[in-house]
Design an enzyme around this catalytic site. Structure first.
Site, PDB file in Angstrom:
ATOM      1  N   THR A 216      -2.088  -3.787  -0.370  1.00  0.00           N
ATOM      2  CA  THR A 216      -2.799  -3.257  -1.546  1.00  0.00           C
ATOM      3  C   THR A 216      -4.294  -3.134  -1.255  1.00  0.00           C
ATOM      4  OG1 THR A 216      -1.198  -4.301  -2.998  1.00  0.00           O
ATOM      5  CG2 THR A 216      -3.355  -3.900  -3.947  1.00  0.00           C
ATOM      6  N   ARG A 244      10.597  -0.836  -9.943  1.00  0.00           N
ATOM      7  CA  ARG A 244       9.835  -2.091  -9.865  1.00  0.00           C
ATOM      8  C   ARG A 244       8.327  -1.792  -9.948  1.00  0.00           C
ATOM      9  NH1 ARG A 244       5.585  -4.392  -6.471  1.00  0.00           N
ATOM     10  NH2 ARG A 244       5.817  -6.640  -6.520  1.00  0.00           N
ATOM     11  N   VAL A 245       7.616  -2.538 -10.763  1.00  0.00           N
ATOM     12  CA  VAL A 245       6.165  -2.412 -10.853  1.00  0.00           C
ATOM     13  C   VAL A 245       5.569  -3.792 -10.569  1.00  0.00           C
ATOM     14  CG1 VAL A 245       4.226  -1.937 -12.393  1.00  0.00           C
ATOM     15  CG2 VAL A 245       6.259  -0.493 -12.491  1.00  0.00           C
ATOM     16  N   GLY A 269       3.271  -9.574  -6.005  1.00  0.00           N
ATOM     17  CA  GLY A 269       3.028  -9.188  -7.384  1.00  0.00           C
ATOM     18  C   GLY A 269       3.739 -10.019  -8.429  1.00  0.00           C
TER      19      GLY A 269
HETATM   20  N1  GLY Z   1       0.392  -6.772  -5.107  1.00  0.00           N
HETATM   21  C1  GLY Z   1       1.070  -5.576  -5.028  1.00  0.00           C
HETATM   22  C2  GLY Z   1       2.444  -5.638  -5.512  1.00  0.00           C
HETATM   23  O1  GLY Z   1       3.066  -6.692  -5.516  1.00  0.00           O
HETATM   24  O2  GLY Z   1       2.936  -4.613  -5.895  1.00  0.00           O
END
Ligand code: GLY
Length: 349
Positions: A216, A244-245, A269
């Site tokens: 990221t 998925r987010v 995340g």
């Molecule tokens: N930190 C980025 C994600 O888990 O999508």
């Protein structure tokens, strides 16, 4: 008469002196500008890095910082600076964002991004988009051109197109290294499934899989007017399931800015979401009076690992103090200060 004139002259003189003192105090308070960026945290070890690759990362981080610096120096807003800076990293195949986004389990690239203005608390984000070349620009369009904060999937893409944001064929995001990474993790997963007799523990991936979710990118800046802003952009994690987010596009989790601090996160995340990481850093500062560094360390070095997560963040306070903690082996990161001094780092020291 002479006395009156002398008094008038003295008053005018005093007003001038006082105003110039106030002005110089204000320009001293408002004259600082700083930018901090990250390009992802993970098992980034010098022993596994080639000199060419290290050079490429450092050059792109430097170019990203220089781009933001040029805007801040001209007096442009922190929002302009972070958007331009994140676009540089989105356009590079080195980072897991934009061009270099990782693949989902279905072999697609689904991108997430968010931006927040600390001065107004306005925010915008997009998630699960597959055709937007620079998702950070789409996030800014959501913030500035819609009455909403977050838009997802085809709706976000339609809005981006209508807002004049560049749209590309999904094939633009195909890179060999990311494709190979997906094939590798799928192979590992099938081996794991066989070993686990079908009892897959998706939240307990082994160390070998952990870095499939990193890379990221993010930026936080303080501009000449003392305003903070934060931005984050990502491809998420390799092999993620449909829809998925992660934390990056969630305001208050992967991205947050207010009048005191701006924060952008990188890491696993799911754990950042469960720890409400970015807002937690801001809240520790506001309610407990912690310094930006103490607050950031508390969350990244204690709270996130306590649940089993890993990653890092960048944080910048209104005085220009920077914190860049991470609980992984390395994190691509860097800063630029008012004097134009750019520093980039990859490993722990
Ligand atoms: N930190 C980025 C994600 O888990 O999508």
């Amino acid at each position: 008469m002479k006395v009156i004139i002398s008094k008038l002259v003295l008053s005018v003189f005093l007003v001038c002196v006082c105003s110039s003192m106030v002005f110089s105090q204000n320009s001293k308070d408002q004259g600082n500008f700083v930018m901090v960026i990250h390009g992802g945290a993970g098992t980034i070890l010098k022993s596994q890095m080639t000199p060419e690759r290290e050079k490429a990362y450092k050059e792109t981080l430097t170019q990203a910082l220089q781009t933001g610096y040029d805007k801040l120096k001209k007096g442009e807003s922190s929002l302009n600076a972070i958007e331009a800076t994140v676009r540089i990293m989105e356009d590079s195949p080195l980072f897991n964002a934009g061009k270099g986004a990782v693949f989902t389990n279905e072999g697609k690239n689904e991108l997430d991004a968010a931006i927040m203005d600390g001065k107004t608390l306005m925010a915008g984000s997009v998630a699960g988009v597959t055709t937007i070349k620079n998702p950070i620009t789409a996030a800014r369009a959501v913030m500035e051109k819609s009455e909403h904060v977050m838009m997802v999937g085809s709706g976000a893409e339609k809005f981006a197109r209508e807002s004049g944001v560049e749209i590309v064929d999904p094939k633009y995001f195909w890179t060999k290294s990311r494709w190979d990474a997906l094939q590798a993790i799928k192979k590992e997963d099938s081996t794991k499934t066989e070993l686990d007799h079908g009892n897959k523990k998706s939240m307990k991936l082994g160390v070998e899989n952990r870095d499939h979710k990193f890379g990221t990118v993010g930026a936080v800046a303080l501009d000449l007017n003392g305003n903070l802003a934060a931005a984050t952009s990502t491809g998420g994690m390799t092999n993620k399931k449909y829809g998925r987010v992660g934390d990056a596009p969630l305001i208050g989790i992967g991205t947050y800015a207010n009048k005191n601090v701006g924060i952008s996160c990188t890491g696993w995340g799911e754990f950042f979401i469960r720890n409400v990481v970015a807002y937690d850093v801001a809240a520790l500062m506001e309610y407990k009076g912690l310094s930006v560094n103490d607050a950031a360390e508390e969350v990244v070095m204690k709270k996130v690992p306590a649940l089993g997560g890993d990653g890092g963040l960048i944080a910048l306070d209104k005085k220009g103090n920077v914190s860049m903690p991470f609980n992984t082996a390395g994190m691509y990161r860097g800063t630029v200060t008012k004097d134009g001094r750019i520093e980039v780092f990859i490993y722990k020291d």
